[in-house]
Design a protein around this motif. Structure first.
Motif, PDB file in Angstrom:
ATOM      1  N   THR A   1     109.871  86.403 -29.926  1.00 44.84           N
ATOM      2  CA  THR A   1     110.818  87.346 -29.453  1.00 44.84           C
ATOM      3  C   THR A   1     110.640  88.451 -30.332  1.00 44.84           C
ATOM      4  O   THR A   1     110.892  89.445 -29.895  1.00 44.84           O
ATOM      5  N   GLY A   2     110.239  88.276 -31.460  1.00 44.68           N
ATOM      6  CA  GLY A   2     109.935  89.146 -32.568  1.00 44.68           C
ATOM      7  C   GLY A   2     108.838  90.251 -32.030  1.00 44.68           C
ATOM      8  O   GLY A   2     109.138  91.469 -32.365  1.00 44.68           O
ATOM      9  N   VAL A   3     107.833  89.977 -31.416  1.00 46.59           N
ATOM     10  CA  VAL A   3     106.968  90.562 -30.723  1.00 46.59           C
ATOM     11  C   VAL A   3     107.538  91.680 -29.695  1.00 46.59           C
ATOM     12  O   VAL A   3     107.073  92.692 -29.685  1.00 46.59           O
ATOM     13  N   VAL A   4     108.129  91.093 -28.967  1.00 47.58           N
ATOM     14  CA  VAL A   4     108.805  91.781 -27.702  1.00 47.58           C
ATOM     15  C   VAL A   4     109.797  92.922 -28.235  1.00 47.58           C
ATOM     16  O   VAL A   4     109.998  93.780 -27.931  1.00 47.58           O
ATOM     17  N   VAL A   5     110.620  92.390 -29.382  1.00 48.62           N
ATOM     18  CA  VAL A   5     111.571  93.356 -30.101  1.00 48.62           C
ATOM     19  C   VAL A   5     110.743  94.700 -30.677  1.00 48.62           C
ATOM     20  O   VAL A   5     111.171  95.488 -30.529  1.00 48.62           O
ATOM     21  N   PHE A   6     109.762  94.261 -31.215  1.00 48.80           N
ATOM     22  CA  PHE A   6     108.876  95.366 -31.821  1.00 48.80           C
ATOM     23  C   PHE A   6     108.318  96.315 -30.886  1.00 48.80           C
ATOM     24  O   PHE A   6     108.344  97.342 -30.962  1.00 48.80           O
ATOM     25  N   LEU A   7     107.785  95.548 -29.855  1.00 51.14           N
ATOM     26  CA  LEU A   7     107.484  96.546 -28.671  1.00 51.14           C
ATOM     27  C   LEU A   7     108.351  97.345 -27.860  1.00 51.14           C
ATOM     28  O   LEU A   7     108.283  98.541 -27.667  1.00 51.14           O
ATOM     29  N   TRP A   8     109.381  96.757 -27.820  1.00 48.80           N
ATOM     30  CA  TRP A   8     110.776  97.261 -26.987  1.00 48.80           C
ATOM     31  C   TRP A   8     111.108  98.515 -27.877  1.00 48.80           C
ATOM     32  O   TRP A   8     111.497  99.714 -27.020  1.00 48.80           O
ATOM     33  N   GLN A   9     111.353  98.304 -28.904  1.00 45.59           N
ATOM     34  CA  GLN A   9     111.941  99.261 -29.933  1.00 45.59           C
ATOM     35  C   GLN A   9     111.069 100.515 -30.081  1.00 45.59           C
ATOM     36  O   GLN A   9     111.407 101.713 -30.224  1.00 45.59           O
ATOM     37  N   SER A  10     109.775 100.100 -30.394  1.00 47.22           N
ATOM     38  CA  SER A  10     108.727 100.890 -30.537  1.00 47.22           C
ATOM     39  C   SER A  10     108.718 101.918 -29.388  1.00 47.22           C
ATOM     40  O   SER A  10     108.298 103.138 -29.406  1.00 47.22           O
ATOM     41  N   ALA A  11     108.697 101.383 -28.092  1.00 47.62           N
ATOM     42  CA  ALA A  11     108.827 102.226 -26.659  1.00 47.62           C
ATOM     43  C   ALA A  11     109.791 103.240 -26.888  1.00 47.62           C
ATOM     44  O   ALA A  11     109.611 104.410 -26.528  1.00 47.62           O
TER      45      ALA A  11
END
Length: 228
Positions: free
Chosen positions: A153-163
């Motif tokens: 989930t940490g990877v998804v959170v990083f990509l989501w917020q970075s977007a």
């Protein structure tokens, strides 16, 4: 971007704490935690959806997003792919359910979406730091039920917020209150659906519905591109 990284690290830290705590928790207590998480997700999802539905200027958009997103996810067989991937990692546990639930809880909401925007445009990191704290607590509970595998989930959170951070830099006007509201309505429904799955009331194949989260952005891109 530093504070977005902190959000991802908060997820990993929460997972580590929860996974370590899980080793000393009896099965009956893990069952109680699952029930508590399911109820919390159900109530939070309904609350998020209803609260943002009142702000929506396109009250039927979420229906089309859910329907089309569900079709896309089903065609792509996201649930089967996730089940196969998590089965190799966890030996066949219900890790996929935990990952889906944690992604929704950590990514859907004003803090996770508007936090990167305010950081990019105004240098205000208040939302992101608040979000990191909530993510830490949320993942401790989830990982104590589903294990350290939920750390993805940490990877998804990083990509989501970075977007959101990147889009805000490219187009300040694109990230609007309307977009956040429409995305939150869809996300609220998905969180509630995940809660039903955790409670074993109804398996809504929530992983197949995840593409619905990006469809409001696509709608607003088309809408702005056509000048409507």
């Amino acid at each position: 971007m530093l504070y977005i990284l902190i959000n991802a690290l908060a997820v990993f830290l929460g997972c580590a704490i929860g996974a370590l705590a899980r080793k000393g928790i009896r099965e009956k207590y893990i069952t109680v935690l699952n029930t508590a998480m399911g109820l919390a997700a159900l109530v939070l999802g309904v609350n998020v959806a209803i609260a943002n539905m009142q702000k929506s200027q396109f009250p039927v958009l979420f229906i089309f997003c859910l329907a089309l997103g569900g079709l896309i996810g089903t065609v792509l067989r996201l649930d089967q792919r996730m089940d196969r991937a998590t089965a190799r990692v966890s030996g066949g546990s219900n890790l996929a359910e935990g990952i889906t639930t944690s992604i929704l809880l950590c990514c859907v909401g004003t803090l996770s979406m508007m936090g990167p925007v305010l950081c990019a445009l105004k240098g205000d990191n208040t939302y992101l730091m608040t979000c990191a704290t909530l993510n830490l607590v949320t993942m401790i509970v989830i990982a104590s039920s589903y294990g350290f595998g939920t750390a993805v989930t940490g990877v998804v959170v990083f990509l989501w917020q970075s977007a959101f951070y990147g889009i805000a830099h490219m187009s300040e006007s694109f990230i609007s209150d309307e977009l956040v509201a429409e995305t939150s309505v869809v996300g609220g429904v998905l969180i509630a659906a995940a809660g039903l799955g955790v409670l074993n009331i109804k398996d809504c194949k929530t992983i197949n519905l995840l593409p619905a989260l990006v469809l409001p952005m696509l709608f607003f891109l088309i809408k702005d591109g056509l000048g409507l």
